[in-house]
Design an enzyme around this catalytic site. Structure first.
Site, PDB file in Angstrom:
ATOM      1  N   ALA A  20       0.586  -1.310   0.026  1.00  0.00           N
ATOM      2  CA  ALA A  20      -0.597  -0.403  -0.148  1.00  0.00           C
ATOM      3  C   ALA A  20       0.905   1.577  -0.173  1.00  0.00           C
ATOM      4  CB  ALA A  20      -1.445   0.041   1.092  1.00  0.00           C
ATOM      5  N   ALA A  21       1.964   1.614   0.819  1.00  0.00           N
ATOM      6  CA  ALA A  21       2.446   2.687   1.159  1.00  0.00           C
ATOM      7  C   ALA A  21       3.929   2.813  -0.726  1.00  0.00           C
ATOM      8  CB  ALA A  21       4.094   2.558   2.169  1.00  0.00           C
ATOM      9  N   GLU A 118     -12.788  -3.077  16.660  1.00  0.00           N
ATOM     10  CA  GLU A 118     -12.011  -3.846  16.647  1.00  0.00           C
ATOM     11  C   GLU A 118     -11.304  -3.534  18.290  1.00  0.00           C
ATOM     12  OE1 GLU A 118      -8.893  -4.102  13.779  1.00  0.00           O
ATOM     13  OE2 GLU A 118     -10.121  -5.006  12.785  1.00  0.00           O
ATOM     14  N   ASP A 212      14.032  -5.406   4.950  1.00  0.00           N
ATOM     15  CA  ASP A 212      15.298  -4.909   4.014  1.00  0.00           C
ATOM     16  C   ASP A 212      15.690  -3.496   4.394  1.00  0.00           C
ATOM     17  OD1 ASP A 212      14.907  -7.812   3.499  1.00  0.00           O
ATOM     18  OD2 ASP A 212      14.637  -7.603   1.332  1.00  0.00           O
ATOM     19  N   HIS A 233      -0.024 -10.796  17.544  1.00  0.00           N
ATOM     20  CA  HIS A 233      -1.594 -10.832  17.222  1.00  0.00           C
ATOM     21  C   HIS A 233      -1.410 -11.746  17.838  1.00  0.00           C
ATOM     22  CE1 HIS A 233      -4.760 -10.867  15.850  1.00  0.00           C
ATOM     23  NE2 HIS A 233      -4.966  -9.659  14.584  1.00  0.00           N
ATOM     24  N   ARG A 279      -3.919  -5.195  21.721  1.00  0.00           N
ATOM     25  CA  ARG A 279      -3.665  -6.671  21.748  1.00  0.00           C
ATOM     26  C   ARG A 279      -2.713  -7.536  22.566  1.00  0.00           C
ATOM     27  NH1 ARG A 279      -3.630  -5.382  15.255  1.00  0.00           N
ATOM     28  NH2 ARG A 279      -5.315  -5.214  14.843  1.00  0.00           N
ATOM     29  N   HIS A 344       3.789  -9.992  14.631  1.00  0.00           N
ATOM     30  CA  HIS A 344       2.238  -9.270  12.935  1.00  0.00           C
ATOM     31  C   HIS A 344       2.732  -7.426  12.634  1.00  0.00           C
ATOM     32  CE1 HIS A 344      -1.257  -8.594  11.653  1.00  0.00           C
ATOM     33  NE2 HIS A 344      -1.451  -7.291  12.210  1.00  0.00           N
ATOM     34  N   ARG A 379       0.214  -0.247  18.422  1.00  0.00           N
ATOM     35  CA  ARG A 379      -0.622   0.444  17.642  1.00  0.00           C
ATOM     36  C   ARG A 379      -1.883  -0.028  17.068  1.00  0.00           C
ATOM     37  NH1 ARG A 379      -2.105  -2.436  12.406  1.00  0.00           N
ATOM     38  NH2 ARG A 379      -1.600  -3.996  13.129  1.00  0.00           N
ATOM     39  N   SER A 384      -2.928   1.335  10.378  1.00  0.00           N
ATOM     40  CA  SER A 384      -0.952   0.886   9.183  1.00  0.00           C
ATOM     41  C   SER A 384      -1.899   0.911   8.162  1.00  0.00           C
ATOM     42  CB  SER A 384      -0.579  -0.256   9.649  1.00  0.00           C
ATOM     43  OG  SER A 384      -1.610  -1.429  10.014  1.00  0.00           O
ATOM     44  N   LEU A 385      -2.506   0.682   7.894  1.00  0.00           N
ATOM     45  CA  LEU A 385      -3.065   0.851   6.400  1.00  0.00           C
ATOM     46  C   LEU A 385      -3.221   2.442   5.677  1.00  0.00           C
ATOM     47  CD1 LEU A 385      -5.606  -2.419   5.167  1.00  0.00           C
ATOM     48  CD2 LEU A 385      -2.830  -1.878   4.499  1.00  0.00           C
TER      49      LEU A 385
HETATM   50  P1  FAD Z   1       3.562  -4.278   2.499  1.00  0.00           P
HETATM   51  O1  FAD Z   1       2.683  -4.018   1.881  1.00  0.00           O
HETATM   52  O2  FAD Z   1       4.585  -5.513   3.737  1.00  0.00           O
HETATM   53  O3  FAD Z   1       4.982  -3.880   0.898  1.00  0.00           O
HETATM   54  C1  FAD Z   1       6.599  -4.359   1.404  1.00  0.00           C
HETATM   55  C2  FAD Z   1       6.851  -4.678  -0.084  1.00  0.00           C
HETATM   56  O4  FAD Z   1       8.346  -4.625   0.038  1.00  0.00           O
HETATM   57  C3  FAD Z   1       6.786  -5.626  -0.913  1.00  0.00           C
HETATM   58  O5  FAD Z   1       5.896  -5.959  -2.155  1.00  0.00           O
HETATM   59  C4  FAD Z   1       7.960  -6.953  -0.229  1.00  0.00           C
HETATM   60  O6  FAD Z   1       8.000  -7.692  -1.532  1.00  0.00           O
HETATM   61  C5  FAD Z   1       8.417  -4.963  -1.408  1.00  0.00           C
HETATM   62  N1  FAD Z   1      10.570  -5.524  -0.743  1.00  0.00           N
HETATM   63  C6  FAD Z   1      10.463  -5.571   0.845  1.00  0.00           C
HETATM   64  N2  FAD Z   1      11.777  -5.916   0.670  1.00  0.00           N
HETATM   65  C7  FAD Z   1      12.212  -5.435  -0.708  1.00  0.00           C
HETATM   66  C8  FAD Z   1      14.006  -5.348  -1.325  1.00  0.00           C
HETATM   67  N3  FAD Z   1      14.981  -5.692  -0.646  1.00  0.00           N
HETATM   68  N4  FAD Z   1      13.405  -5.380  -2.279  1.00  0.00           N
HETATM   69  C9  FAD Z   1      13.148  -5.177  -3.174  1.00  0.00           C
HETATM   70  N5  FAD Z   1      11.672  -5.299  -3.075  1.00  0.00           N
HETATM   71  C10 FAD Z   1      11.296  -5.219  -1.761  1.00  0.00           C
HETATM   72  N6  FAD Z   1      -3.137  -3.522   9.229  1.00  0.00           N
HETATM   73  C11 FAD Z   1      -4.293  -2.849   9.304  1.00  0.00           C
HETATM   74  O7  FAD Z   1      -4.690  -1.185   8.957  1.00  0.00           O
HETATM   75  N7  FAD Z   1      -5.612  -3.083   8.751  1.00  0.00           N
HETATM   76  C12 FAD Z   1      -5.669  -4.241   8.622  1.00  0.00           C
HETATM   77  O8  FAD Z   1      -6.250  -5.450   8.366  1.00  0.00           O
HETATM   78  C13 FAD Z   1      -4.370  -5.643   8.802  1.00  0.00           C
HETATM   79  N8  FAD Z   1      -4.576  -6.618   8.982  1.00  0.00           N
HETATM   80  C14 FAD Z   1      -3.164  -7.152   8.268  1.00  0.00           C
HETATM   81  C15 FAD Z   1      -3.093  -8.967   8.398  1.00  0.00           C
HETATM   82  C16 FAD Z   1      -1.916  -9.500   7.765  1.00  0.00           C
HETATM   83  C17 FAD Z   1      -1.912 -10.757   7.930  1.00  0.00           C
HETATM   84  C18 FAD Z   1      -0.897  -9.154   8.124  1.00  0.00           C
HETATM   85  C19 FAD Z   1       0.717  -9.030   7.977  1.00  0.00           C
HETATM   86  C20 FAD Z   1      -1.110  -7.558   8.146  1.00  0.00           C
HETATM   87  C21 FAD Z   1      -1.949  -6.733   8.570  1.00  0.00           C
HETATM   88  N9  FAD Z   1      -2.348  -5.743   8.904  1.00  0.00           N
HETATM   89  C22 FAD Z   1      -3.016  -4.457   8.489  1.00  0.00           C
HETATM   90  C23 FAD Z   1      -0.902  -4.682   8.265  1.00  0.00           C
HETATM   91  C24 FAD Z   1      -0.684  -3.792   6.918  1.00  0.00           C
HETATM   92  O9  FAD Z   1      -1.154  -4.556   6.471  1.00  0.00           O
HETATM   93  C25 FAD Z   1       1.185  -3.787   7.132  1.00  0.00           C
HETATM   94  O10 FAD Z   1       1.620  -2.695   8.581  1.00  0.00           O
HETATM   95  C26 FAD Z   1       0.924  -2.702   5.099  1.00  0.00           C
HETATM   96  O11 FAD Z   1       0.259  -3.456   4.871  1.00  0.00           O
HETATM   97  C27 FAD Z   1       2.421  -2.755   5.243  1.00  0.00           C
HETATM   98  O12 FAD Z   1       2.474  -1.781   4.264  1.00  0.00           O
HETATM   99  P2  FAD Z   1       3.407  -1.724   3.867  1.00  0.00           P
HETATM  100  O13 FAD Z   1       3.729  -0.949   2.062  1.00  0.00           O
HETATM  101  O14 FAD Z   1       4.536  -0.779   4.077  1.00  0.00           O
HETATM  102  O15 FAD Z   1       4.380  -2.981   3.166  1.00  0.00           O
HETATM  103  C1  SIN Z   2      -6.760  -7.705  12.315  1.00  0.00           C
HETATM  104  O1  SIN Z   2      -7.058  -8.248  11.317  1.00  0.00           O
HETATM  105  O2  SIN Z   2      -7.182  -8.077  13.026  1.00  0.00           O
HETATM  106  C2  SIN Z   2      -5.435  -7.289  11.712  1.00  0.00           C
HETATM  107  C3  SIN Z   2      -5.733  -5.968  11.660  1.00  0.00           C
HETATM  108  C4  SIN Z   2      -4.746  -5.359  12.235  1.00  0.00           C
HETATM  109  O3  SIN Z   2      -3.099  -5.375  12.279  1.00  0.00           O
HETATM  110  O4  SIN Z   2      -4.719  -3.864  11.789  1.00  0.00           O
END
Ligand code: FAD
Ligand code: SIN
Length: 552
Positions: A20-21, A118, A212, A233, A279, A344, A379, A384-385
């Site tokens: 997402a980021a 939640e 990383d 979690h 949590r 988590h 958190r 986080s999303l």
């Molecule tokens: P990510 O989505 O993890 O993306 C990281 C990216 O970086 C990936 O594409 C990866 O391949 C790439 N990458 C990593 N290292 C390298 C490298 N060296 N070189 C090139 N690419 C690299 N949060 C909420 O707010 N609501 C929820 O309901 C929720 N549910 C969750 C459920 C699960 C199972 C998990 C694991 C987390 C959940 N979270 C939730 C937390 C949330 O999903 C994450 O904190 C958030 O999505 C992180 O987004 P991001 O873009 O920072 O990282």
């Molecule tokens: C969950 O659905 O319990 C995860 C939500 C979150 O990590 O923010």
């Protein structure tokens, strides 16, 4: 459509990561900039796609950004940056509006966006798309990114190391891609590499979450903050042979009960809010319950009973959880789900300022890899999303640094060998390290176990640094490598991820040993109380650890 396998050697901005980021950052950047979006696996890989519960936003008539602000600060246990939290909650509505406009299909009730409750939220404020909210968001963002001619997407491109110029500014990144290692020149690099759950043996995180970004930023000399704070979690599926699949907190939000061995709702013995306590409290409750009641606590589980939720609602809200559990032989309608805590979410990360810049000019961090100050020591669920989107949106007026100079006429060095023996050693470290971390820096920590783990991880880091692979992490700025052996790319990637895991493991352990109190996601058996004089951040720069006041 610009998803390609070719990798140009210069961009105005390089975004690393396609969660997402990273995706939202690439979309938010002004469209006249040449943006390279590199990601180490397939485009659709990362925690974002796995997000279940939803995304928090105070948009219901019964809610307000002030209440969201208050809940976030309470969860953060004294370490949130109030200005960052204010920015997050006040911009939530616009972020959701933009997602809906782009086509994200959130669930609705009577035509209005539906909200669930939640843990530690004082109001139902979590928007969702069934139990696959992350997938719904990522699918839409990817469509948008692939439609943007200025964004050049390169999957299977692994960022190995960052580079600074003599003025200390970020100047490029070396990338392992398609049998080559090359420098990509750019004065503006955005790390969006996600979390580091893979450092623990039990985690809800995908395999790409190896910390990383934090490791790369640390090796470049960027400031890191609060790495000891990891969220565990309470409810991941615990079934032999199954991954630690998340059973969303929304399931407890809809009323599911946590049960012990005799069907007892033990969570209330540990906190008056029972299953919906914060949590860290619920995870420790399970940990303590198992320690007191199970013969082998490390391999035991408690149960999550969904029978108290109307079946129709379970089917409508949690189809993915029903399906996944069924795959591993659990019928959620006729039996409780076996669950146990798992690592988590990493609250700590690369310290950033209000515009996502790190302490190094030209280096930015967004999403789970960053420490913006919104999560503090713990958190609030589903923040986080939201953080990924709200902070990435800041890039809309981004002015990139002047492009860095390209090194002309590089003749690639051809490497024909590969390294089977060293690979086996690296694989062993990669396999053993998460078990050590789970046991030493998991839900409950103490000095002696942390010190022993620091010694072991230090020894592993020394071994890794002595391996021939190290030449590829320390690539000269005018060098380029052509890998001839078919196994070499996989081996170097394994090595690089193992080094990153070893670096972040070392830093988590050191930070956990340094903070002699308990707070939020960091719990010390030998320092169980929260101490007012520890209401400070842990700041790391190179090998230095220091306490940093809240507003620094
Ligand atoms: P990510 O989505 O993890 O993306 C990281 C990216 O970086 C990936 O594409 C990866 O391949 C790439 N990458 C990593 N290292 C390298 C490298 N060296 N070189 C090139 N690419 C690299 N949060 C909420 O707010 N609501 C929820 O309901 C929720 N549910 C969750 C459920 C699960 C199972 C998990 C694991 C987390 C959940 N979270 C939730 C937390 C949330 O999903 C994450 O904190 C958030 O999505 C992180 O987004 P991001 O873009 O920072 O990282
Ligand atoms: C969950 O659905 O319990 C995860 C939500 C979150 O990590 O923010």
């Amino acid at each position: 459509m610009t998803s390609e396998t070719t990798l140009p050697n210069q961009f105005d901005v390089v975004v690393i990561g396609s969660g997402a980021a990273g995706l939202y950052a690439a979309l938010s950047l002004p469209s006249h900039l040449r943006v390279g979006l590199i990601t180490k696996a397939k485009l659709r890989t990362g925690s974002s796609k796995w997000a279940q519960g939803g995304i928090a936003a105070a948009i219901a008539p019964t809610d307000s950004p002030d209440l969201h602000f208050k809940d976030t600060l309470t969860a953060g246990a004294g370490l949130c940056d109030p200005a960052a939290v204010r920015f997050l909650v006040d911009n939530a509505k616009d972020a959701i509006h933009h997602l809906v406009q782009m086509g994200v299909d959130f669930d609705r009730k009577n035509g209005q966006l539906a909200m669930t409750l939640e843990a530690a939220h004082s109001r139902p404020r979590v928007l969702h798309s069934k139990d696959t909210t992350g997938k719904a968001i990522i699918t839409t963002l990817i469509e948008q990114v692939l439609d943007r001619p200025n964004i050049h997407v390169v999957p299977q491109a692994f960022a190995l190391q960052l580079r600074r110029d003599e003025d200390g500014k970020c100047q490029g990144v070396s990338v392992l891609h398609d049998g080559q290692i090359r420098w990509i020149a750019s004065g503006s690099i955005i790390l969006a590499t996600g979390g580091g759950g893979q450092v623990f043996a039990q985690t809800t995180n995908p395999t790409v979450s190896t910390g990383d970004g934090v490791a790369l930023a640390w090796r470049l000399g960027a400031q890191l903050r609060d790495l000891e704070f990891f969220q565990f979690h309470p409810t991941a599926l615990s079934k032999p042979g199954a991954p630690r699949f998340l059973i969303s907190e929304a399931v407890r939000g809809e009323g599911a009960h946590l049960l012990g061995f005799n069907g007892d709702r033990f969570a209330f013995d540990y906190h008056p809010d029972g299953e919906l306590a914060p949590r860290d409290v619920v995870s420790r409750a399970i940990f303590s319950y198992l320690a007191e009641n199970a013969g082998d606590p490390a391999n035991a589980n408690v149960y999550l009973d969904l029978s108290v939720i109307p079946e129709e609602k379970v089917r409508r809200r949690f189809p993915n959880i029903i399906r996944f559990c069924a795959e591993y032989g659990v019928d959620v309608f006729s039996e409780p789900i076996p669950v146990a805590p798992a690592a988590h979410y990493w609250m700590g990360g690369i310290k950033t300022d209000a515009i996502c810049e790190t302490s190094i000019s030209g280096l930015y961090a967004i999403g789970e890899t960053s420490s913006t100050g919104v999560h503090g020591a713990n958190r609030l669920a589903s923040n986080s999303l939201l953080e990924c989107l709200v902070f990435a949106a800041q890039l809309q007026n981004f002015e990139p640094a002047a492009p860095s100079e390209l090194t002309e006429n590089i003749v690639p060095k051809v490497i024909t060998e590969h390294w089977r023996r060293e690979t086996v050693k690296a694989q062993t470290i990669r396999a053993d390290l998460p078990f050590l971390l789970w046991q030493s820096a998991g839900i409950c920590r103490d000095q002696q176990t942390l010190d022993e783990a620091i010694a072991q991880v230090s020894a592993w880091r020394d071994q890794l640094h002595r391996m021939p692979f190290a030449q590829f992490l320390n690539l000269a700025e005018d060098a380029e490598i052509q890998l001839e052996h078919p196994d070499a790319e996989t081996e170097i990637r394994l090595y690089a991820e193992t080094c990153n895991l070893a670096d972040v493991a070392f830093l988590i352990l050191k930070s956990a040993a340094w903070r002699t109190e308990s707070r939020g996601g960091h719990y010390r058996l030998d320092y169980a109380a929260t101490q007012p004089d520890w209401q400070v951040h842990t700041l790391i720069e190179n090998d230095q650890f220091r306490r940093s006041p809240l507003l620094e």
